[in-house]
Design a protein around this motif. Structure first.
Motif, PDB file in Angstrom:
ATOM      1  N   UNK A 208       2.386 -14.055  -3.345  1.00 50.65           N
ATOM      2  CA  UNK A 208       2.639 -13.434  -4.647  1.00 50.65           C
ATOM      3  C   UNK A 208       1.299 -13.060  -5.252  1.00 50.65           C
ATOM      4  N   UNK A 209       1.071 -11.769  -5.407  1.00 50.25           N
ATOM      5  CA  UNK A 209      -0.226 -11.273  -5.852  1.00 50.25           C
ATOM      6  C   UNK A 209      -0.124 -10.721  -7.265  1.00 50.25           C
ATOM      7  N   UNK A 210      -1.040 -11.155  -8.104  1.00 52.84           N
ATOM      8  CA  UNK A 210      -1.127 -10.593  -9.447  1.00 52.84           C
ATOM      9  C   UNK A 210      -2.451  -9.867  -9.599  1.00 52.84           C
ATOM     10  N   UNK A 211      -2.396  -8.718 -10.260  1.00 48.61           N
ATOM     11  CA  UNK A 211      -3.579  -7.892 -10.414  1.00 48.61           C
ATOM     12  C   UNK A 211      -4.242  -8.124 -11.766  1.00 48.61           C
ATOM     13  N   UNK A 212      -5.530  -7.830 -11.826  1.00 48.05           N
ATOM     14  CA  UNK A 212      -6.250  -7.906 -13.090  1.00 48.05           C
ATOM     15  C   UNK A 212      -5.795  -6.761 -13.993  1.00 48.05           C
ATOM     16  N   UNK A 213      -5.844  -6.963 -15.291  1.00 47.55           N
ATOM     17  CA  UNK A 213      -5.357  -5.927 -16.220  1.00 47.55           C
ATOM     18  C   UNK A 213      -6.043  -4.575 -16.044  1.00 47.55           C
ATOM     19  N   UNK A 214      -7.324  -4.585 -15.670  1.00 51.67           N
ATOM     20  CA  UNK A 214      -8.069  -3.335 -15.555  1.00 51.67           C
ATOM     21  C   UNK A 214      -8.105  -2.798 -14.121  1.00 51.67           C
ATOM     22  N   UNK A 215      -7.317  -3.389 -13.236  1.00 50.88           N
ATOM     23  CA  UNK A 215      -7.356  -2.987 -11.830  1.00 50.88           C
ATOM     24  C   UNK A 215      -6.716  -1.611 -11.624  1.00 50.88           C
ATOM     25  N   UNK A 216      -7.301  -0.847 -10.702  1.00 48.52           N
ATOM     26  CA  UNK A 216      -6.703   0.422 -10.281  1.00 48.52           C
ATOM     27  C   UNK A 216      -5.606   0.081  -9.274  1.00 48.52           C
ATOM     28  N   UNK A 217      -4.360   0.193  -9.695  1.00 55.39           N
ATOM     29  CA  UNK A 217      -3.240  -0.284  -8.885  1.00 55.39           C
ATOM     30  C   UNK A 217      -3.202   0.363  -7.505  1.00 55.39           C
ATOM     31  N   UNK A 218      -3.333   1.670  -7.467  1.00 48.52           N
ATOM     32  CA  UNK A 218      -3.252   2.372  -6.194  1.00 48.52           C
ATOM     33  C   UNK A 218      -4.345   1.962  -5.223  1.00 48.52           C
ATOM     34  N   UNK A 219      -5.588   1.924  -5.708  1.00 46.73           N
ATOM     35  CA  UNK A 219      -6.714   1.570  -4.846  1.00 46.73           C
ATOM     36  C   UNK A 219      -6.617   0.105  -4.401  1.00 46.73           C
ATOM     37  N   UNK A 220      -6.162  -0.757  -5.312  1.00 46.11           N
ATOM     38  CA  UNK A 220      -6.058  -2.181  -4.965  1.00 46.11           C
ATOM     39  C   UNK A 220      -5.013  -2.401  -3.872  1.00 46.11           C
ATOM     40  N   UNK A 221      -3.894  -1.705  -3.979  1.00 49.34           N
ATOM     41  CA  UNK A 221      -2.850  -1.843  -2.958  1.00 49.34           C
ATOM     42  C   UNK A 221      -3.369  -1.373  -1.598  1.00 49.34           C
ATOM     43  N   UNK A 222      -4.086  -0.259  -1.586  1.00 44.83           N
ATOM     44  CA  UNK A 222      -4.640   0.241  -0.326  1.00 44.83           C
ATOM     45  C   UNK A 222      -5.649  -0.748   0.248  1.00 44.83           C
ATOM     46  N   UNK A 223      -6.456  -1.367  -0.622  1.00 45.11           N
ATOM     47  CA  UNK A 223      -7.435  -2.351  -0.165  1.00 45.11           C
ATOM     48  C   UNK A 223      -6.746  -3.582   0.416  1.00 45.11           C
ATOM     49  N   UNK A 224      -5.619  -3.992  -0.195  1.00 41.79           N
ATOM     50  CA  UNK A 224      -4.861  -5.143   0.316  1.00 41.79           C
ATOM     51  C   UNK A 224      -4.274  -4.816   1.682  1.00 41.79           C
ATOM     52  N   UNK A 225      -3.729  -3.610   1.819  1.00 42.77           N
ATOM     53  CA  UNK A 225      -3.157  -3.200   3.100  1.00 42.77           C
ATOM     54  C   UNK A 225      -4.197  -3.243   4.214  1.00 42.77           C
ATOM     55  N   UNK A 226      -5.432  -2.911   3.876  1.00 41.59           N
ATOM     56  CA  UNK A 226      -6.494  -2.915   4.882  1.00 41.59           C
ATOM     57  C   UNK A 226      -6.858  -4.322   5.326  1.00 41.59           C
ATOM     58  N   UNK A 227      -6.485  -5.321   4.518  1.00 43.88           N
ATOM     59  CA  UNK A 227      -6.857  -6.703   4.818  1.00 43.88           C
ATOM     60  C   UNK A 227      -5.753  -7.505   5.518  1.00 43.88           C
ATOM     61  N   UNK A 228      -4.523  -7.024   5.476  1.00 43.31           N
ATOM     62  CA  UNK A 228      -3.406  -7.853   5.962  1.00 43.31           C
ATOM     63  C   UNK A 228      -2.818  -7.387   7.283  1.00 43.31           C
ATOM     64  N   UNK A 229      -3.394  -6.404   7.911  1.00 43.16           N
ATOM     65  CA  UNK A 229      -2.896  -5.965   9.211  1.00 43.16           C
ATOM     66  C   UNK A 229      -1.506  -5.367   9.134  1.00 43.16           C
ATOM     67  N   UNK A 230      -0.580  -5.899   9.951  1.00 42.09           N
ATOM     68  CA  UNK A 230       0.763  -5.327   9.993  1.00 42.09           C
ATOM     69  C   UNK A 230       1.732  -5.961   8.997  1.00 42.09           C
ATOM     70  N   UNK A 231       1.226  -6.832   8.130  1.00 39.75           N
ATOM     71  CA  UNK A 231       2.095  -7.413   7.099  1.00 39.75           C
ATOM     72  C   UNK A 231       2.464  -6.339   6.080  1.00 39.75           C
ATOM     73  N   UNK A 232       3.602  -6.516   5.431  1.00 35.56           N
ATOM     74  CA  UNK A 232       4.043  -5.545   4.445  1.00 35.56           C
ATOM     75  C   UNK A 232       3.417  -5.785   3.088  1.00 35.56           C
ATOM     76  N   UNK A 233       3.049  -4.722   2.401  1.00 36.48           N
ATOM     77  CA  UNK A 233       2.495  -4.803   1.046  1.00 36.48           C
ATOM     78  C   UNK A 233       3.381  -3.948   0.147  1.00 36.48           C
ATOM     79  N   UNK A 234       4.116  -4.602  -0.742  1.00 30.70           N
ATOM     80  CA  UNK A 234       5.100  -3.909  -1.572  1.00 30.70           C
ATOM     81  C   UNK A 234       4.944  -4.276  -3.035  1.00 30.70           C
ATOM     82  N   UNK A 235       5.173  -3.313  -3.896  1.00 32.59           N
ATOM     83  CA  UNK A 235       5.258  -3.644  -5.313  1.00 32.59           C
ATOM     84  C   UNK A 235       6.557  -4.412  -5.545  1.00 32.59           C
ATOM     85  N   UNK A 236       6.648  -5.072  -6.685  1.00 36.99           N
ATOM     86  CA  UNK A 236       7.873  -5.825  -6.981  1.00 36.99           C
ATOM     87  C   UNK A 236       9.082  -4.892  -6.992  1.00 36.99           C
ATOM     88  N   UNK A 237       8.916  -3.690  -7.531  1.00 32.67           N
ATOM     89  CA  UNK A 237      10.029  -2.733  -7.572  1.00 32.67           C
ATOM     90  C   UNK A 237      10.435  -2.311  -6.161  1.00 32.67           C
TER      91      UNK A 237
END
Length: 377
Positions: A208-237
């Motif tokens: 369960x990942x929570x972002x900082x208030x000033x985080x760029x959501x799109x860039x942060x998600x892409x950065x997470x995807x680059x770190x987790x390999x084939x695991x899924x990265x999804x917004x709550x929605x």
């Protein structure tokens, strides 16, 4: 308009027995559709209830995970990688899985373990009516919903049982946290969840990942995807939609409920059409008299349409009242019926449309009436 409305209402209420029979047909039809759609919405709500009550911004899930209840596991090393991404405020592991609950009587029942950190706020029991959720971190303790007391053999805070041979104590009770699979949810500390579900210490069900208030959501998600390999990265929605679609369409359960709702709408339309057509047909002599007196076709059409609208509004009012009672009666059941404001509005529109279409069918019959028939009676 007032004269037309007055004639329509008097014509409608003149034969009270026929009017009541017409209303019964409308009410039955609307309630049938309302209950079927309410079951569909209730099921859709229950399959995502855990996701809806999670404060996470992003879910890191095992590859191919279809829903919250998916038993697949992640490598816990991913937590440090995700936590180190710029813009991430926290990344907390979630441990879930099935286990065995042994009552003091010796009876065993399956339960679904939800391992939470009662202090991080990511996912924890809600609607707590007794006890303290923070006590989950104090040894072998659990939180359960009061609707499962009989199933779990407890009566409230202080109740005891065994999970995989380990003694546990109820320290918190919730109201309304029910599983659509009927397997009780049991909240425990995330560390104890590993023991109760047999999850290795280097594995987790989700992050369960929570972002900082000033985080760029799109860039942060892409950065997470680059770190987790084939695991899924999804917004709550996104995860909510995936879980919703899987249980409602992937398993066929939702399709069956939707088919029932559609069938209810079709049956309801037929019943209303037949009822209103028969009611109008019984007044053919009156309409023939109006035509013989020189009334225009548009005037007669308006009278019939007004009668249909009156039937629709009165019938829907009774149906809505019955629906409210049904919602209250099923609120604590395994599959509650959910009736939302938009559903009420849609059903009102459907009722009006059904009644008007039925009236149009009767109009086609009336325009073929020979006014001279009134003098042949």
């Amino acid at each position: 308009m007032s004269l037309t409305f007055t004639l329509a209402s008097r014509n409608l209420f003149h034969d009270r027995l026929r009017f009541i029979a017409t209303l019964i047909g409308i009410v039955f039809s609307v309630v049938l559709v309302m209950v079927q759609m309410g079951l569909y919405l209730g099921f859709g709500h229950m399959v995502t209830t855990m996701i809806d009550h999670t404060s996470a911004d992003i879910w890191v899930v095992p590859k191919g995970a279809k829903s919250f209840e998916d038993p697949s596991l992640l490598d816990l090393k991913l937590r440090d990688r995700v936590a180190g991404v710029q813009g991430v405020a926290s990344a907390n592991p979630l441990v879930i899985g099935f286990s065995d609950w042994r009552l003091d009587s010796g009876e065993v029942t399956p339960v679904f373990i939800v391992g939470v950190d009662p202090h991080d706020g990511g996912l924890q029991p809600w609607n707590v009516v007794d006890g303290d959720v923070r006590a989950l971190s104090q040894g072998p303790t659990v939180a359960v919903d009061h609707s499962y007391f009989d199933r779990l053999g407890v009566k409230g805070v202080g109740g005891t049982a065994e999970i995989r041979g380990r003694r546990v104590k109820v320290v918190a009770v919730t109201d309304g946290i029910r599983s659509f699979t009927t397997t009780p949810y049991v909240f425990v500390d995330v560390k104890n969840a590993r023991t109760y579900t047999g999850t290795p210490p280097d594995r987790a069900s989700d992050l369960l990942v929570r972002l900082k208030p000033d985080a760029d959501r799109g860039k942060t998600i892409e950065a997470i995807k680059a770190q987790v390999g084939d695991a899924g990265v999804l917004s709550t929605a996104e995860f909510r939609k995936r879980s919703h679609d899987f249980w409602l369409f992937g398993t066929g359960a939702g399709a069956a409920l939707f088919a029932g709702a559609l069938l209810g709408a079709i049956v309801g339309t037929v019943i209303v059409a037949q009822t209103l057509y028969s009611s109008t047909k019984d007044h053919l002599s009156e309409f023939a008299t109006l035509r013989a007196m020189g009334s225009s076709n548009s005037y007669i059409y308006n009278v019939i349409i007004y009668q249909a609208l009156l039937n629709a509004l009165i019938g829907f009012s009774f149906a809505a009242a019955i629906g409210a009672v049904v919602v209250r009666m099923t609120a604590k059941s395994a599959l509650p019926i959910v009736i939302t404001p938009w559903l009420v509005a849609a059903l009102l529109a459907l009722t009006v449309v059904m009644c008007v279409i039925s009236a149009i069918g009767a109009i086609f019959r009336i325009v073929r009436i020979d006014p001279a028939t009134v003098f042949m009676r």
